[in-house]
Design a protein around this motif. Structure first.
Motif, mmCIF file in Angstrom:
data_model
loop_
_atom_site.group_PDB
_atom_site.id
_atom_site.type_symbol
_atom_site.label_atom_id
_atom_site.label_comp_id
_atom_site.label_asym_id
_atom_site.label_seq_id
_atom_site.Cartn_x
_atom_site.Cartn_y
_atom_site.Cartn_z
ATOM 1 N N ARG A 236 0.914 -1.356 -0.091
ATOM 2 C CA ARG A 236 -0.032 0.161 -0.199
ATOM 3 C C ARG A 236 0.819 1.160 0.025
ATOM 4 O O ARG A 236 1.142 1.729 0.884
ATOM 5 C CB ARG A 236 -0.945 0.056 1.076
ATOM 6 N N ASP A 238 0.362 4.413 -0.303
ATOM 7 C CA ASP A 238 -0.098 5.544 0.289
ATOM 8 C C ASP A 238 -0.394 5.414 1.803
ATOM 9 O O ASP A 238 -0.920 6.168 2.431
ATOM 10 C CB ASP A 238 -1.425 5.997 -0.524
ATOM 11 N N ARG A 239 0.202 4.392 2.402
ATOM 12 C CA ARG A 239 -0.219 4.214 3.945
ATOM 13 C C ARG A 239 1.277 3.649 4.330
ATOM 14 O O ARG A 239 1.709 2.581 4.260
ATOM 15 C CB ARG A 239 -1.082 3.204 4.135
ATOM 16 N N ILE A 275 -2.990 1.738 -4.472
ATOM 17 C CA ILE A 275 -3.182 2.983 -4.024
ATOM 18 C C ILE A 275 -4.497 3.267 -4.020
ATOM 19 O O ILE A 275 -5.419 2.937 -4.941
ATOM 20 C CB ILE A 275 -2.607 3.923 -5.177
ATOM 21 N N SER A 276 -4.996 4.095 -2.748
ATOM 22 C CA SER A 276 -6.337 4.342 -2.741
ATOM 23 C C SER A 276 -7.256 3.035 -2.846
ATOM 24 O O SER A 276 -8.248 3.317 -3.289
ATOM 25 C CB SER A 276 -6.724 5.517 -3.559
ATOM 26 N N LEU A 291 6.786 6.635 -5.040
ATOM 27 C CA LEU A 291 5.654 7.101 -4.373
ATOM 28 C C LEU A 291 5.550 6.689 -2.722
ATOM 29 O O LEU A 291 5.009 7.265 -2.076
ATOM 30 C CB LEU A 291 4.265 6.443 -4.942
ATOM 31 N N LYS A 294 7.589 9.258 -1.092
ATOM 32 C CA LYS A 294 6.819 10.566 -1.015
ATOM 33 C C LYS A 294 5.872 10.250 0.029
ATOM 34 O O LYS A 294 5.558 11.550 0.919
ATOM 35 C CB LYS A 294 6.139 10.832 -2.009
ATOM 36 N N THR A 295 5.175 9.092 0.278
ATOM 37 C CA THR A 295 4.331 8.937 1.508
ATOM 38 C C THR A 295 5.234 9.252 2.787
ATOM 39 O O THR A 295 4.600 9.845 3.677
ATOM 40 C CB THR A 295 3.544 7.369 1.360
ATOM 41 N N THR A 298 5.887 12.925 3.417
ATOM 42 C CA THR A 298 4.837 13.737 3.844
ATOM 43 C C THR A 298 4.712 13.400 5.155
ATOM 44 O O THR A 298 4.335 14.480 6.053
ATOM 45 C CB THR A 298 3.910 13.296 2.936
#
Length: 432
Positions: A236, A238-239, A275-276, A291, A294-295, A298
Motif C-alpha cells: 500500500r 499511500d499508507r 493506491i487508494s 510514491l 513521498k508517502t 509527507t
C-alpha cells in the motif's frame, strides 16, 4: 608624492584661491578613497564568509536549516544552491585497534551473523577501518557516546540491514558499560528474522536503542476483496507502516529501504501495488518506490518535530551474489576488491529516487551514504559462516564488520551536543 590628479591641479592653480580649492579637492578625494576602501573591505568580508559557508557548511541539527545530504553523488543540497561537500569515497585500511567489540560477548548479535563463532578462520576482515579521502573518522568512544545519548531514544526503521545496524550499535555501546547486566533486552515478539520490534535499554543512561521492522516503509497486507485470486498481497504505497506512532518521538531516527524493492521480493511472490484501495498491476518498481518515499516524506514533515528529532536515511548496501537465479551463488573473498562494479543497476536507480525525494522535502533529513564503502567489502558477508553453512548468504554482513562503519559515519554526522542543546531549547519553547 600624492595622486597625479592633485599634481595636475597645482600646475593650473597658482593663486591663493586656487590653493584653497586644491586643499578642498584633496580632502574630498581622501574621503572618497577612504569610503571606497571601507566598501571594498566589507564586500571582501561578505565574500569570504560566503565561501566559508560553502566549504564548511553547518550540518548541526537546527530547526529551519534544510540541508539535505545526497546519496551516491556525495553532495549537499540547500534550497538555493548545490555544492560539493565532503565525499563519501575512500578506502579500507588496516587498524589493529579494530574490531570494536567481540560478537561472542554481545548477546544482541543474532547467531547467523557471528561468523567467527560459526567457524570463519580468517580475521583480517574485522581489522579494517574506513578511511574517507577528505576527512578522518573520529575514534569511536563508547563511554563518551553513551553520556551524550543519555535520556534519548535512537530508532532504526527498515529491513534486516537496519536490524543488523541496530545490533552493531548496541554492541558498540556495550563496550562503554561496566555492568553488562544493566543493559536489558526489551520485549521481543517472535523469530528474530521476522520480528517486528527489538529493543535494548541502557538503564544507567536511560537510553533506548530500538529497531522496527518495515522493509517497504509502507504497509504490506492482504488485498481488498474482489481482486484476482493470483494477487496474494498488496504493497500500500499511500499508507505508512503502522508502527509509525511508536517511533515518531525518538530523538534520532535512521531509515533504510531498498533490498525488498525487487521483482523477486514483490512480483515473484504475487504481490502488487495498491493506491487508494485500487490494485495497479502495471506499475513498475521505480515509480512505486518513489510514491512510497513521498508517502514517508509527507508523514515525516507533518508528524516529526524537527526541533526534537534528527532524521537520517541510509542508502542501500550492495550484495555480492555471483548470479540472480536459484540457487544463487557468491564468490567468497578474504580482502576488499576495488573498484566497485555494477552499482548503477536497480539499486542505483533507487538511490537517485531517494536523493530526489529528500531534496524536495525541504526538511532536515540527512542521507547517510554507505553504498560505495560497503560495495568494496566482498570479504565481509556471512557467506557460509552462519548456523546453516549449506545456505550461502552474500547479502548480510558478519558482526563485527561493515555495519560498525555505518554507525561510525552516523555519529560523525550527528552532533550529539548540539542535538541536546536543540532538545533543551525545544522543551523550553514548548513548555515541556
Amino acid at each position: 608624492m600624492g595622486f597625479s590628479v592633485d599634481y595636475s591641479c597645482s600646475l593650473f592653480y597658482r593663486t591663493q584661491s586656487a590653493s584653497k580649492k586644491t586643499t578642498i579637492f584633496r580632502s574630498v578625494n581622501a574621503t572618497l578613497v577612504t569610503l571606497s576602501f571601507i566598501t571594498l573591505l566589507g564586500v571582501t568580508i561578505i565574500i569570504m564568509c560566503s565561501l566559508r559557508n560553502f566549504s564548511t557548511p553547518n550540518l548541526s541539527f537546527r530547526a529551519g536549516i534544510d540541508f539535505h545530504r545526497a546519496s551516491i553523488r556525495g553532495r549537499i543540497h540547500s534550497r538555493k544552491e548545490n555544492y560539493k561537500e565532503e565525499s563519501f569515497s575512500g578506502k579500507w585500511v588496516y587498524d589493529q585497534t579494530y574490531p570494536l567489540y567481540n560478537a561472542s560477548n554481545c548477546p544482541f548479535v543474532e547467531p547467523d551473523l557471528s561468523c567467527e563463532t560459526n567457524g570463519r578462520p580468517d580475521r583480517a576482515y574485522t581489522h579494517l577501518k574506513w578511511q574517507p579521502n577528505e576527512y578522518s573518522l573520529p575514534v569511536f568512544n563508547a563511554s563518551k557516546t553513551l553520556s551524550k545519548l543519555e535520556n534519548m531514544r535512537v530508532a532504526f526503521v527498515g529491513d534486516s540491514m537496519g536490524r543488523t545496524q541496530w545490533e552493531s550499535l548496541v554492541c558498540m555501546l556495550m563496550e562503554g558499560v561496566t555492568d553488562k547486566q544493566s543493559v536489558k533486552k526489551l520485549k521481543q515478539d517472535g523469530n528474530i528474522k521476522r520480528i517486528s520490534y527489538l529493543g535494548a535499554f541502557f538503564s544507567n543512561f536511560n537510553l533506548t536503542i530500538e529497531y522496527y521492522r518495515a522493509p517497504f516503509l509502507v504497509e504490506k497486507g492482504t488485498p481488498l476483496k474482489g481482486v484476482s485470486d493470483r494477487i496474494k498481497a498488496a504493497v500500500r504505497l499511500d499508507r505508512l507502516v503502522s508502527s509509525k506512532f511508536k517511533w515518531q518521538d525518538a530523538q534520532v531516527l535512521v531509515f533504510n529501504s531498498a533490498h525488498w524493492w525487487t521483482p523477486k521480493k514483490i512480483f515473484d511472490k504475487d504481490s502488487y501495488f495498491e493506491i487508494s484501495g485500487n490494485i495497479n498491476i502495471s506499475m513498475n518498481i521505480e515509480d512505486a518506490y518513489e510514491l512510497a518515499l513521498k508517502t514517508w516524506a509527507t508523514w515525516i514533515k507533518q508528524n516529526v518535530n524537527p526541533m526534537k528529532t534528527r532524521v537520517f536515511f541510509r542508502t542501500y548496501e550492495p550484495a555480492h551474489w555471483s548470479n540472480d537465479i536459484s540457487p544463487r551463488s557468491c564468490s567468497l573473498h578474504t580482502n576488499p576488491i576495488y573498484p566497485v562494479s555494477d552499482l548503477e543497476g536497480q539499486f542505483g536507480k533507487l538511490s537517485n529516487i531517494l536523493e530526489k525525494v529528500v531534496h524536495e522535502m525541504k526538511y532536515n533529513v540527512t542521507v547517510l551514504n554507505i553504498t560505495m564503502s560497503s560495495g568494496y567489502r566482498v570479504d565481509a558477508h556471512v557467506g557460509s559462516w552462519s548456523t546453516s553453512p549449506s545456505i550461502l548468504d552474500c547479502s548480510h554482513w558478519c558482526l563485527p564488520g561493515v555495519p560498525d562503519t555505518w554507525n561510525e559515519l552516523l555519529f560523525k554526522l550527528l552532533n550529539l551536543q548540539q542535538l541536546k542543546t536543540s532538545l533543551l531549547t525545544a522543551h523550553s519553547v514548548l513548555g515541556k
